[in-house]
Design a protein around this motif. Structure first.
Motif, PDB file in Angstrom:
ATOM      1  N   LEU A  16       1.010  -1.299   0.114  1.00 43.08           N
ATOM      2  CA  LEU A  16      -0.118  -0.081  -0.310  1.00 43.08           C
ATOM      3  C   LEU A  16       1.232   1.124   0.109  1.00 43.08           C
ATOM      4  O   LEU A  16       1.877   0.898   0.424  1.00 43.08           O
ATOM      5  N   ASP A  17       0.676   2.268  -1.308  1.00 44.66           N
ATOM      6  CA  ASP A  17       0.816   3.662  -0.689  1.00 44.66           C
ATOM      7  C   ASP A  17       0.030   4.366  -0.540  1.00 44.66           C
ATOM      8  O   ASP A  17      -0.265   5.078  -0.810  1.00 44.66           O
ATOM      9  N   LEU A  18       0.369   4.714   1.127  1.00 40.30           N
ATOM     10  CA  LEU A  18      -1.156   5.532   1.691  1.00 40.30           C
ATOM     11  C   LEU A  18      -1.502   6.614   0.776  1.00 40.30           C
ATOM     12  O   LEU A  18      -2.895   7.354   0.977  1.00 40.30           O
ATOM     13  N   GLY A  54       0.080  10.300  -4.599  1.00 33.43           N
ATOM     14  CA  GLY A  54       0.238  11.135  -5.733  1.00 33.43           C
ATOM     15  C   GLY A  54       0.735  12.583  -5.174  1.00 33.43           C
ATOM     16  O   GLY A  54       1.218  12.904  -4.382  1.00 33.43           O
ATOM     17  N   PRO A  55       2.053  12.586  -6.480  1.00 36.77           N
ATOM     18  CA  PRO A  55       1.418  12.553  -7.749  1.00 36.77           C
ATOM     19  C   PRO A  55       1.567  10.897  -8.433  1.00 36.77           C
ATOM     20  O   PRO A  55       1.217  10.590  -9.661  1.00 36.77           O
ATOM     21  N   GLY A  56       1.985  10.494  -7.205  1.00 38.11           N
ATOM     22  CA  GLY A  56       2.691   8.998  -8.055  1.00 38.11           C
ATOM     23  C   GLY A  56       3.982   8.669  -8.414  1.00 38.11           C
ATOM     24  O   GLY A  56       4.277   7.000  -8.625  1.00 38.11           O
ATOM     25  N   ASN A  88      -3.132   5.066  -3.066  1.00 39.31           N
ATOM     26  CA  ASN A  88      -4.148   5.549  -2.314  1.00 39.31           C
ATOM     27  C   ASN A  88      -3.762   7.439  -2.598  1.00 39.31           C
ATOM     28  O   ASN A  88      -2.722   7.519  -2.371  1.00 39.31           O
ATOM     29  N   GLU A  89      -4.488   7.888  -2.674  1.00 38.31           N
ATOM     30  CA  GLU A  89      -4.475   9.454  -2.510  1.00 38.31           C
ATOM     31  C   GLU A  89      -5.720  10.101  -2.405  1.00 38.31           C
ATOM     32  O   GLU A  89      -7.092   9.761  -2.921  1.00 38.31           O
ATOM     33  N   ARG A  90      -5.503  11.362  -1.419  1.00 43.08           N
ATOM     34  CA  ARG A  90      -7.336  11.679  -1.199  1.00 43.08           C
ATOM     35  C   ARG A  90      -7.651  12.379  -2.226  1.00 43.08           C
ATOM     36  O   ARG A  90      -8.426  12.436  -2.309  1.00 43.08           O
ATOM     37  N   GLN A  91      -7.521  13.453  -2.672  1.00 39.84           N
ATOM     38  CA  GLN A  91      -6.839  14.857  -3.594  1.00 39.84           C
ATOM     39  C   GLN A  91      -7.769  13.485  -5.168  1.00 39.84           C
ATOM     40  O   GLN A  91      -6.965  12.900  -5.795  1.00 39.84           O
ATOM     41  N   VAL A 145      -0.214  17.008  13.177  1.00 33.46           N
ATOM     42  CA  VAL A 145      -1.297  15.966  13.871  1.00 33.46           C
ATOM     43  C   VAL A 145      -1.861  15.127  12.408  1.00 33.46           C
ATOM     44  O   VAL A 145      -2.227  13.977  12.496  1.00 33.46           O
ATOM     45  N   LEU A 146      -1.892  15.465  10.990  1.00 31.56           N
ATOM     46  CA  LEU A 146      -2.326  15.109  10.120  1.00 31.56           C
ATOM     47  C   LEU A 146      -0.914  13.360   9.707  1.00 31.56           C
ATOM     48  O   LEU A 146      -1.936  12.646   9.373  1.00 31.56           O
ATOM     49  N   GLN A 147      -0.362  14.103  10.279  1.00 32.76           N
ATOM     50  CA  GLN A 147       1.592  13.207   9.893  1.00 32.76           C
ATOM     51  C   GLN A 147       0.673  11.751  11.074  1.00 32.76           C
ATOM     52  O   GLN A 147       0.661  10.812  10.131  1.00 32.76           O
TER      53      GLN A 147
HETATM   54  C1  SAM Z   1       4.613  13.975   0.035  1.00 27.34           C
HETATM   55  S1  SAM Z   1       2.971  14.215  -0.851  1.00 27.34           S
HETATM   56  C2  SAM Z   1       3.564  12.234  -2.129  1.00 27.34           C
HETATM   57  C3  SAM Z   1       4.527  12.055  -3.135  1.00 27.34           C
HETATM   58  C4  SAM Z   1       4.283  10.587  -3.743  1.00 27.34           C
HETATM   59  N1  SAM Z   1       4.179   9.577  -3.055  1.00 27.34           N
HETATM   60  C5  SAM Z   1       5.136  10.928  -4.645  1.00 27.34           C
HETATM   61  O1  SAM Z   1       6.077  10.363  -4.589  1.00 27.34           O
HETATM   62  O2  SAM Z   1       4.479  11.564  -5.946  1.00 27.34           O
HETATM   63  C6  SAM Z   1       1.378  13.549   0.393  1.00 27.34           C
HETATM   64  C7  SAM Z   1       0.343  13.647  -0.705  1.00 27.34           C
HETATM   65  O3  SAM Z   1      -0.511  12.854   0.113  1.00 27.34           O
HETATM   66  C8  SAM Z   1      -1.397  13.959  -0.446  1.00 27.34           C
HETATM   67  N2  SAM Z   1      -2.352  13.556   1.079  1.00 27.34           N
HETATM   68  C9  SAM Z   1      -2.694  14.419   2.253  1.00 27.34           C
HETATM   69  N3  SAM Z   1      -3.780  13.888   3.021  1.00 27.34           N
HETATM   70  C10 SAM Z   1      -4.012  12.679   2.864  1.00 27.34           C
HETATM   71  C11 SAM Z   1      -4.716  11.629   3.288  1.00 27.34           C
HETATM   72  N4  SAM Z   1      -5.608  12.202   4.585  1.00 27.34           N
HETATM   73  N5  SAM Z   1      -4.927  10.921   2.891  1.00 27.34           N
HETATM   74  C12 SAM Z   1      -4.547  10.441   1.859  1.00 27.34           C
HETATM   75  N6  SAM Z   1      -3.407  11.423   0.830  1.00 27.34           N
HETATM   76  C13 SAM Z   1      -3.521  12.305   1.658  1.00 27.34           C
HETATM   77  C14 SAM Z   1      -1.904  15.243  -0.429  1.00 27.34           C
HETATM   78  O4  SAM Z   1      -2.721  15.315  -1.528  1.00 27.34           O
HETATM   79  C15 SAM Z   1      -0.158  14.573  -1.083  1.00 27.34           C
HETATM   80  O5  SAM Z   1      -0.632  14.428  -2.584  1.00 27.34           O
END
Ligand code: SAM
Length: 443
Positions: free
Chosen positions: A268-270, A273-275, A295-298, A369-371
Motif C-alpha cells: 500500500l502507498d497511502l 499523489g502525484p505517483g 491511495n490518494e486523497r485528492q 496532527v495529520l502526519q
Molecule cells: C508528499 S505527497 C506524496 C508524494 C508521492 N508519494 C510521490 O512520490 O509522488 C503527499 C500526498 O498526500 C496526499 N494527502 C494529503 N492528505 C491525505 C490523506 N488524508 N489521505 C491520503 N492522502 C493524503 C496529498 O494530496 C499529497 O498528494
C-alpha cells in the motif's frame, strides 16, 4: 505617449518580460513558479537559451529576495516601493550580483521593463537604485546588509543565503550542528540536476545513460542527466522511466527491501499523489508478484497517479481515491505500507523557489496532527509482522523524529527498525527522511 517617445523606446527583452510575469503570478496569484513557468515560456515563445535565461532570472529573484530586498532597501531614499517596481528591481539585482550580465545591460533592460509594465514614473528610481547596487559585489553587499557572521551566524546566514530565520533555526535543529548550516543553505539555492528513475522491468539504466547521464551512487535505478529536456527521453515520454530524485527512489526501496517474514504480496502507498514513488513500487511489485494499492486523497492527484502508472502492467496496481486516515480496507490487509506524508517540503527547497517564503511555523501544527493520524492508520493497515515506512521530504524534527517517536510510544505493537535522513549538501538529494517500523508479529 507621442510618436517620438514611442520611436525612442527599445523593445522589452522577452526573457526578462517573461521572468517578470512569473514573479507577478507568484506574488499576486500565489502561483507555483515551476508550474507557471512553462505556460509563461510558451506565451512568450521562448525556447533554448532564452527559456533558460527567463527561468534563471525568475527562480533566482524569487529564491534570493531575502538578500536582495535589504540590498534594494539600502539604496532607497524613501522607504516605500510599489510591489511591481520591487519585482523589477529584484530581477535587476539578481543579474548584477549573481549572474554574469554586464552592468549596463542589467540596468538598461530593467529600466525598459519598468517603463513598459509600470510606466515612466519609476524609471529614474530603478536606474538610480541599480546603479548604486552595481557599485559593489555580492560579498560586499552581504557584509553591509547581513548581521555580523561571528556574532550571529544564523542571522547572518538567513540573509546571506536568503532563508526565513525560522527555517534556518528548524534546519539547524535537524542537522544537530551549525557547522554544516552554510553548506546546507547554499545547496538549497543551487538548482538540482535532473535525476531519472528507470522503472524496473520497464526500462533500464543503460537505456537512460545513453540519453547522456551518469548512474546515481546509491539507487540502482537512477541516472543523473547531463542536461537537456527529460521529456525528450523516450522512456520518460512512455512512462517506463520518470523524473525522480535519488532520495525518493531510496525511500521506495526502503519500503520494499526491509526484511519481512511470511506473506509479501500486498503493498500500500497511502499518500501516492502525484505517483512518483508509487510508480517505482508498482513496477517492483510486478516483478515480485505483489500488488500495489496506490491511495490518494485528492481525486485530481489520483488522476496523476494513474498517468504515472501508464506503463506498469495492469493487475500490478490499483489506484484509489480516499482519505488515508479513514481506510476503506480491512485492518491488517497489507504486508508493506509506505506513508509519504504531506509535509512542509522544507527538504526540497531546491525545487520550489517560493516555498520557503510561503511556509509558516503554524503550518507544522496542522501537518503534524495529520502526519500522526496517517502513520497510525498505516500501522492499522499492515498485518502483524508487516512493514511501515514513514517518509517526509522535510528534515524538520517536528514532522520526522517527533511524529515517529510519538506514534511508536503510543502503541505497544510497533518497533522501529531503521531510520535515515538524507541531505542535499551531503548526499546530493532532497532532504528526505524515512523511518522503517515493524508491527510486532502475533505470538
Ligand atoms: C508528499 S505527497 C506524496 C508524494 C508521492 N508519494 C510521490 O512520490 O509522488 C503527499 C500526498 O498526500 C496526499 N494527502 C494529503 N492528505 C491525505 C490523506 N488524508 N489521505 C491520503 N492522502 C493524503 C496529498 O494530496 C499529497 O498528494
Amino acid at each position: 505617449m507621442n510618436d517620438r517617445a514611442r520611436r525612442g523606446r527599445r523593445p522589452v527583452d522577452r526573457p526578462r518580460r517573461a521572468a517578470l510575469d512569473v514573479l507577478t503570478a507568484v506574488r499576486v496569484d500565489d502561483a507555483y513558479a515551476n508550474l507557471v513557468l512553462p505556460q509563461v515560456l510558451r506565451k512568450h515563445r521562448l525556447e533554448g537559451r532564452d527559456a533558460g535565461l527567463a527561468t534563471e532570472l525568475a527562480s533566482g529573484a524569487i529564491r534570493m529576495h531575502g538578500l536582495y530586498d535589504p540590498v534594494i532597501d539600502a539604496c532607497l531614499t524613501k522607504p516605500r516601493l510599489q510591489p511591481e517596481v520591487r519585482d523589477v528591481l529584484r530581477l535587476g539585482v539578481h543579474q548584477l550580483l549573481s549572474m554574469r550580465v554586464p552592468d549596463h545591460a542589467a540596468i538598461s533592460t530593467s529600466v525598459d521593463l519598468v517603463r513598459a509594465t509600470v510606466g515612466q514614473g519609476p524609471a529614474g528610481l530603478v536606474n538610480a537604485v541599480l546603479r548604486k547596487v552595481s557599485r559593489q559585489d555580492l560579498d560586499a553587499w552581504v557584509e553591509q546588509v547581513a548581521p555580523d557572521r561571528p556574532g550571529d551566524l544564523r542571522g547572518h546566514l538567513a540573509v546571506a543565503r536568503s532563508h526565513p530565520r525560522w527555517v534556518v533555526d528548524a534546519l539547524a535543529e535537524a542537522l544537530g550542528t551549525d557547522d554544516e548550516l552554510d553548506d546546507l543553505l547554499a545547496a538549497d539555492n543551487a538548482a538540482p540536476r535532473v535525476t531519472l528513475v528507470a522503472r524496473p522491468g520497464l526500462a533500464d539504466v543503460v537505456e537512460l545513460e545513453s540519453a547522456g547521464g551518469t548512474r546515481t551512487v546509491r539507487s540502482p535505478y537512477g541516472v543523473v542527466l547531463d542536461g537537456g529536456d527529460p521529456a525528450g527521453v523516450a522512456a520518460v515520454a512512455e512512462g517506463r522511466a520518470g523524473v525522480q530524485d535519488e532520495g525518493s527512489q531510496l525511500v521506495a526501496l526502503a519500503t520494499v527491501d526491509a526484511p519481512l517474514q511470511g506473506r509479501d504480496e500486498r503493498w500500500l502507498d497511502l499518500c501516492a499523489g502525484p505517483g512518483g514513488k508509487a510508480a517505482l513500487l508498482a513496477s517492483l511489485a510486478a516483478q515480485r508478484g505483489a500488488v500495489l494499492v496506490a491511495n490518494e486523497r485528492q481525486p485530481h492527484r489520483a488522476v496523476l497517479v494513474r498517468s504515472a502508472m501508464r506503463a506498469v502492467p495492469t493487475g500490478a496496481v490499483h489506484v484509489v481515491a480516499g482519505d488515508g486516515t479513514r481506510p476503506a480496507w480491512v485492518p491488517g490487509t497489507f504486508d508493506r505500507v509506505l506513508v509519504d506524508a504531506p509535509c512542509s517540503g522544507l527538504g526540497a527547497l531546491r525545487r520550489r523557489p517560493e516555498s520557503r517564503w510561503r511556509r509558516t511555523p503554524q503550518d507544522l501544527d496542522v501537518l503534524t496532527v495529520l502526519q500522526r493520524a496517517l502513520l497510525d492508520a498505516a500501522l492499522e493497515s499492515v498485518r502483524p509482522g508487516g512493514i511501515v515506512v514513514y517518509a517526509t521530504c522535510s528534515p524538520v524534527l517536528a514532522e520526522t523524529a517527533a511524529v515517529v517517536d510519538a506514534v511508536v510510544a503510543s502503541r505497544d505493537d510497533t518497533v522501529e527498525v531503521d531510520r535515515f535522513q538524507l541531505w542535499p549538501h551531503r548526499d546530493g538529494t532532497d532532504a528526505m527522511f524515512a523511518a522503517t517500523l515493524r508491527r510486532r508479529a502475533l505470538v
